[in-house]
Design a protein around this motif. Sequence first.
Motif, PDB file in Angstrom:
ATOM      1  N   THR B 136      73.941  11.244  29.341  1.00 22.94           N
ATOM      2  CA  THR B 136      74.676  10.093  28.552  1.00 22.94           C
ATOM      3  C   THR B 136      73.762   9.772  27.442  1.00 22.94           C
ATOM      4  OG1 THR B 136      75.373   9.150  30.552  1.00 22.94           O
ATOM      5  CG2 THR B 136      75.439   7.851  28.575  1.00 22.94           C
ATOM      6  N   VAL B 137      74.072   9.715  26.105  1.00 28.17           N
ATOM      7  CA  VAL B 137      73.021   9.675  25.044  1.00 28.17           C
ATOM      8  C   VAL B 137      72.393   8.396  25.310  1.00 28.17           C
ATOM      9  CG1 VAL B 137      73.100   9.111  22.673  1.00 28.17           C
ATOM     10  CG2 VAL B 137      74.290  11.079  23.514  1.00 28.17           C
ATOM     11  N   GLY B 138      72.882   7.182  25.779  1.00 33.69           N
ATOM     12  CA  GLY B 138      72.321   6.032  25.908  1.00 33.69           C
ATOM     13  C   GLY B 138      70.909   5.968  26.695  1.00 33.69           C
ATOM     14  N   ASP B 139      70.754   7.186  27.464  1.00 35.21           N
ATOM     15  CA  ASP B 139      69.624   7.239  28.255  1.00 35.21           C
ATOM     16  C   ASP B 139      68.423   8.020  27.888  1.00 35.21           C
ATOM     17  OD1 ASP B 139      70.903   5.611  30.315  1.00 35.21           O
ATOM     18  OD2 ASP B 139      71.665   7.501  31.245  1.00 35.21           O
ATOM     19  N   LEU B 140      68.983   8.508  26.570  1.00 37.98           N
ATOM     20  CA  LEU B 140      67.991   9.640  25.829  1.00 37.98           C
ATOM     21  C   LEU B 140      66.825   8.711  24.903  1.00 37.98           C
ATOM     22  CD1 LEU B 140      70.220  12.198  24.666  1.00 37.98           C
ATOM     23  CD2 LEU B 140      69.224  12.154  26.714  1.00 37.98           C
ATOM     24  N   SER B 141      65.737   9.450  24.912  1.00 40.83           N
ATOM     25  CA  SER B 141      64.787   9.155  23.994  1.00 40.83           C
ATOM     26  C   SER B 141      64.953   9.323  22.640  1.00 40.83           C
ATOM     27  CB  SER B 141      63.326   9.556  24.365  1.00 40.83           C
ATOM     28  OG  SER B 141      63.259  11.027  23.991  1.00 40.83           O
TER      29      SER B 141
END
Lengths: 362, 509
Positions: B136-141
Motif C-alpha cells: 500500500t502506497v500509504g505505508d511507503l517512505s
Amino acid sequence: MIRLEKRPSPSRFWQYGTPVLAVVLTMIAGGVMFALLGKNPFEAIRTIFWDPLFHEQFASYSRPQLLVKAGPLILIAVGLSLGFRAGIWNIGAEGQYIMGAICGAGVGLALYPLENRLIFPAMILAGAFGGWAWAMIPAVLKTRFNTNEILVSLLLVYVAQNVLASMAIGLMRNPDGGGFPGSRNLAKFVSSANPELISGTGMHWGVVAAFMAVIAAQILFQRHLLGFQVKVTGQAPRAARFAGVIPARLIWLCMGISGALAGLAGLFEVTGPAGQISIDFNVGYGFTAIIVAFLGRLNPVGILLAGLLMALTYIGGELSQLMMGLPAAAIQAFQGMLLFFLLAVDLLTNFRIRFGAQREVG
Amino acid sequence: MTDRGELLKLSSITKAYPGVVANSDVSLRIGQGEIHALLGENGAGKSTLVKMIYGLVKPDQGRMEFMGRAFAPEEPRAARLAGVAMVFQHFSLFDALNVAENVALGMENPPPMKTLASRIKEVSTEYGLPLDPSRTVGDLSAGERQRVEIIRCLLQDPKLLIMDEPTSVLTPQEVEILFRTLRQLAAEGTSILYISHKLEEIRALCDAATILRRGKVVASCIPRESTAREMAELMVGATLTPPARKEGPKGKPVLEVKGLSVASPIPFGTSLKDITFTVAEGQVLGVAGVAGNGQDELLLALSGELRTAPGTVSLEGVDLGQMGPNARRAKGLVSAPEERLGHAAVPDMSLVENALLSGQVRKGLAKNGFIDWAKTRSFAEEIIASFDVRTPGTDVAARSLSGGTLQKFVVGRELLQNPGVIVINQPTWGVDAAAAAAIRQAILDRAANGAAVVFISQDLDELLEIADDFAALNEGRLSPVRPVKGLTIREIGLMMGGAHGMEVAHHAH
C-alpha cells in the motif's frame, strides 16, 4: 476576446460598487421580464421601489411595513454574518427564530394574566435563550462529532416547524379561543406586548434591537479582537489557529450569537406584528436573512441597507400584485435575480475584465 | 553515450503570465542519452519550461522540436505518446491503493493486474529500484513513493525523462541509489532533463547544464568543468557572502523537550515519537529530515497549536504542554510555520492585519480585546523598515507580495518581538538567495543576542551553515543531537534514516 485577470488586491471600489450594480442589473432584467409578461416595465419597477414609500393612497399603510419587515431580517442577518465570515454556515435561522418565539411566548403565556413590568424583559431573555439553545445543537454536534452544521441546522428548521404546530394546537392554544389553533394574543396585554413605539413608523423594540445589533457588529468587526479572529478563521483557518483561536470555541460563539439574535427576532415578532403563536407564524425571515447577509456583503451597515431594500421589494412586490396583477412567481423571480446578479458581479471585486487578446509582455 | 543525436530542441520559447514573464527567449538542446541539468532559483522559470515540454502549458512564442520533428503537445497525453515522461516534485499517488494499482491509474491502457505486477517487478529490479507491487502506497517512505512514480514512467519506455527536484525528498544514501539508476538509463540512451538547484548533485550527475535566471538563459556550461560557486553566482546573478557568525557564549538551557509523543492532527501525517532535546540561550539547533517525517508536527507541538502531555515541553522550567500559542508567546516563544500563505499569514489581509496576527500579545496591540490599530500599523511599519520588506505600503494584501518578501515580513514579525525562543520551519523555502541570506543572518543575530533557536529545514547546506548542533527527524523520531563540527555527510544521511531500508528490499528478491 474577454478575459478575466486576478487583481493583486481586492478592489475597494467594487466591494461597494457591486451591490449597486447588481440592483441596477436586476431592474433592467426584471423590467425585460415584466415587459414579456405584457406589463409596463417602468410602472412595475416604480410600483416595487417607489410606491411603497410615496404612493399617496397606499404609502400610509406600507411605509411602516418597511421597518416591520426589515427589522427581523436585519437582526437575523447580522447574527448570521458573524458565522458566515468565520466559515460557519448556520442555515437554520428560521428554526431558531421559531424556537425563540415559542420560548419567549411560553414565558408570557405561563405568567398570564399577571401584569408586571419585568415580564417583557424576561420574555426577551427566554426568546434569546430559545434561539441560542436551538443553534447550539448543530454547534455541539459539529465540534463533538464533526457533523455538517449546514445539514443539521437546516433539518432542525423542520423540527422547529413541527414543534410550532404542536404548540399552536396543543400546549399553547388559547383556552378562550373556541378551539381554534393559535395562542392568546400577546400584543393585547400590556406586560407582554411589543408595541409600535412611534406611531406611523413601524418602529418597535425589534427594530431597535436590530439597529443596536448593527452598531455592535460594526464595532466588533472594526475594533475588537473577536471580530478579527472571526475574519481570520473564515479566510485562513490554519492562520487562525496560529493566532491562538480555538476553533470549537469560535463555532460555539458564532452559532450561539446568531441563534440568540434569530430567537430575539422571533420573540419581537410574536409579541408585536404577529401577536400570537400560530401554525403559520414563520414566514421565511430566517431564510431571506441569508440573502440579506450576502447582499450586504456580510458587513453590518451593508446588511442594514440590504435589509431595507429586501423589505422594500417584499412590500413593493405585494403592492404590484395588487395594483398591476403581476403574478407572485414573477416577484419571486425578481428577488432571485437580485441574488443572482449580486453573486455574478461579485467577481469584479477580485478580478478585472480585459478585452482583446492577451498582450505580449517583455 | 558516444553518439549524441539530438533529441529535443527548444528555440526562443517565451511564455508570459499576467504580471510576470516566466520564460523569455529560452533556447535549449538535449542530446540522446544526455543528462541535462536545468538550473535556477525558485521562480527562475524552470517549472514553466518543463510544463511546456510536458504539454501542460502552451508557449506564447517559439518552437520545439522532438526527434527532429516539430513538437507542440496539446496535453500531457500527447507528450507521453511522443515519449516524454515526467516525475513531479509532488507525487500524484493514492495513499489507499497499492503500488500496482497506482501505476495502472497513470497508464493509458493498463495491462491486466497480474501482468502489470510482474512487469513492475521486472523493471524495478532491472534498474536497481526494487519495489513490491502489492504494498500500500500509504505505508511507503518518500523515497519509495518516488520509485513508484519513476517505475510508472519507465513502463512507458520514455525517450526523455523529466525529473523535477527529485532529491528534495531523499536522504544522501537514497540519492546515491537514484543516481545509479539515472546513469544506467542514460547509458541505454534515455535522455534526462534534471531540474535542481543543488549544485554538487548536478556536478556529480549531469553532462550539461542550462542556467536560468528570471526566465532567461544566462549561461550553459559543463558542470564537471565548473565549480559550484561559479554556477551559484550565475544562478543568483550576484556574489554570495556566507552569513557572518558571531560566537556568543552559550547560556543556560531554555527550551526543554522531554519524551514528546503526539498523534499528528494532519491526515496521513507523521506522529511524533518520544522526542527529547534541549536548546540553550544563544544556541541554534538545526533539525534536518526528509519532507513529511514530522517537521510540521514538531512545529505545531512547539508553537502551541497542538497541545501535548504535561511536562513534555517546558520553557525555563515552566510547563508549556497545555498552553495555546498566545500563552506561549507571552512566555517568549515565537514561531514561524513553513507555509506562508494561509498559515503564517492570511493571504487576503493587509500587512497591518497580518502584523496583528501573531504580534498582538508581545507587542501589546490590543487592550481589553479592543485593537489599537495605530500601534499595530506602526509595528507593521517597523517590520517593513528593519527587514527591508519591499512593498508599496502597509495596506496591500499579503498575497500580493512575492514569496521572499512575505517571508521577510513573517520572520521580521516574529524576531522583532524580542523572543527568548524561536521555532522556525523552512524559512528560506522558495525564497530568492538574497532574501534567504538576509533571513538567516537575522536569525543568527537574534541567537547572538541570547535567543534559543530551533531551525527546521530540509536544506542540509543551510543547516550546516548556521546551526551549532544538528539532529534529524526520521518517521517522527528525532536522532540524538550532535555538534555540527566534525559531522560527515554520511553520518548525517544515517541520522536521516539512511536508505530507509530500501536496499534491504533489493536482497529480498
